[in-house]
Scaffold this active site. Sequence first.
Site, PDB file in Angstrom:
ATOM      1  N   ARG A 177      -0.768   3.002   5.496  1.00  0.00           N
ATOM      2  CA  ARG A 177      -0.107   1.798   5.007  1.00  0.00           C
ATOM      3  C   ARG A 177       1.091   1.440   5.881  1.00  0.00           C
ATOM      4  O   ARG A 177       1.355   0.266   6.164  1.00  0.00           O
ATOM      5  CB  ARG A 177       0.337   2.020   3.560  1.00  0.00           C
ATOM      6  CG  ARG A 177       0.935   0.792   2.892  1.00  0.00           C
ATOM      7  CD  ARG A 177       1.341   1.109   1.462  1.00  0.00           C
ATOM      8  NE  ARG A 177       1.902  -0.071   0.817  1.00  0.00           N
ATOM      9  CZ  ARG A 177       2.927  -0.051  -0.029  1.00  0.00           C
ATOM     10  NH1 ARG A 177       3.504   1.106  -0.330  1.00  0.00           N
ATOM     11  NH2 ARG A 177       3.376  -1.160  -0.578  1.00  0.00           N
ATOM     12  N   HIS A 230       1.608  -2.182   7.631  1.00  0.00           N
ATOM     13  CA  HIS A 230       2.795  -3.005   7.397  1.00  0.00           C
ATOM     14  C   HIS A 230       3.569  -3.256   8.694  1.00  0.00           C
ATOM     15  O   HIS A 230       4.203  -4.299   8.842  1.00  0.00           O
ATOM     16  CB  HIS A 230       3.694  -2.347   6.357  1.00  0.00           C
ATOM     17  CG  HIS A 230       3.234  -2.564   4.952  1.00  0.00           C
ATOM     18  ND1 HIS A 230       4.067  -3.004   3.938  1.00  0.00           N
ATOM     19  CD2 HIS A 230       2.014  -2.418   4.376  1.00  0.00           C
ATOM     20  CE1 HIS A 230       3.385  -3.112   2.807  1.00  0.00           C
ATOM     21  NE2 HIS A 230       2.137  -2.750   3.048  1.00  0.00           N
TER      22      HIS A 230
END
Length: 315
Positions: free
Chosen positions: A61, A65
């Site tokens: 993640r 991001h």
Amino acid sequence: MEGGMLLTLVLVAAAVVNTVHGHGTRVGFYSRTCPTAESIVTSTVESHVRSDPTLAAAILRLHFHDCFVRGCDASVLIAGSDTERTARPNLNLRGYEVIDDAKEKLETLCPAVVSCADILALAARDSVVLSGGRSWKVPTGRKDGRVSIGSEASSLPGPNDTVSVQKTKFSDKGLNTLDLVVLVGGHTIGTAACQSFADRIYNPNATTDPSIDPSFLPFLRQICPQNQPTKRVALDTDSQFKFDTSYFAHLKRGRGVLRSDQALWTDPSTRPFVQKYLATAPFNYQFGKSMVKMSNIGVKQGDDGEIRNKCSAIN
């Protein structure tokens, strides 16, 4: 004359291929300058993930991001007021210590050679492999960015985005609908905060999102009481530590946790991709390809970036 023209055409073609497919990155970039760079990242990630399996999804993640804001330049790692780390979509990001650990080891062995952006891209791949996914070759050669602005994190996909909005956000980064479905399939590992989907299972009118399997509601409500918004639930029920295709099977059954995830099944433009990637082999293969494509978003090279001495601060 003809030979010279042919050589020029070959060089131009090679440059075009490099720009389109590699964006200046290449597999084995550190083979001479820091030959053990990738193995050091792998062993570091493995050590941390073995101690805390939830870090695999966190690192994946973190890379995602990073790439969606200013490109894959490790700008998400920079600490300080009003940086990307402080933006609302990033407040729950974790795994910074893993990247810092790998960087510290690499700085000892190969000072000022390996970028934090490359460490993050490699660590994301390693996290998938440690979770049972298929490996892929990660092109390296990124420089680290010098700017991190919290307000720019608004470009990140959100848990309530429609498929149309998701398509736009991915298209803005050079990613197509196939990439969208496959990369969101990374939710096969990891969790979501209850507050990110509470309105799907509770609301003042006592109605719920009709796309949810009714038999799934008691399970979600048990884990996510109305007064505990920060509790977390697996995005891939009963399989949050295993990189597999059960996530897509859950979407088919109306058991997607996030509204944005379930929409991939209810929207006719993305449903065929969900159906295709119910099969393990095609998903694993395409995930690696789409990850390479994503990891080449906005790559910085030359004077556009630097090799940070410490991942949390510009030099």
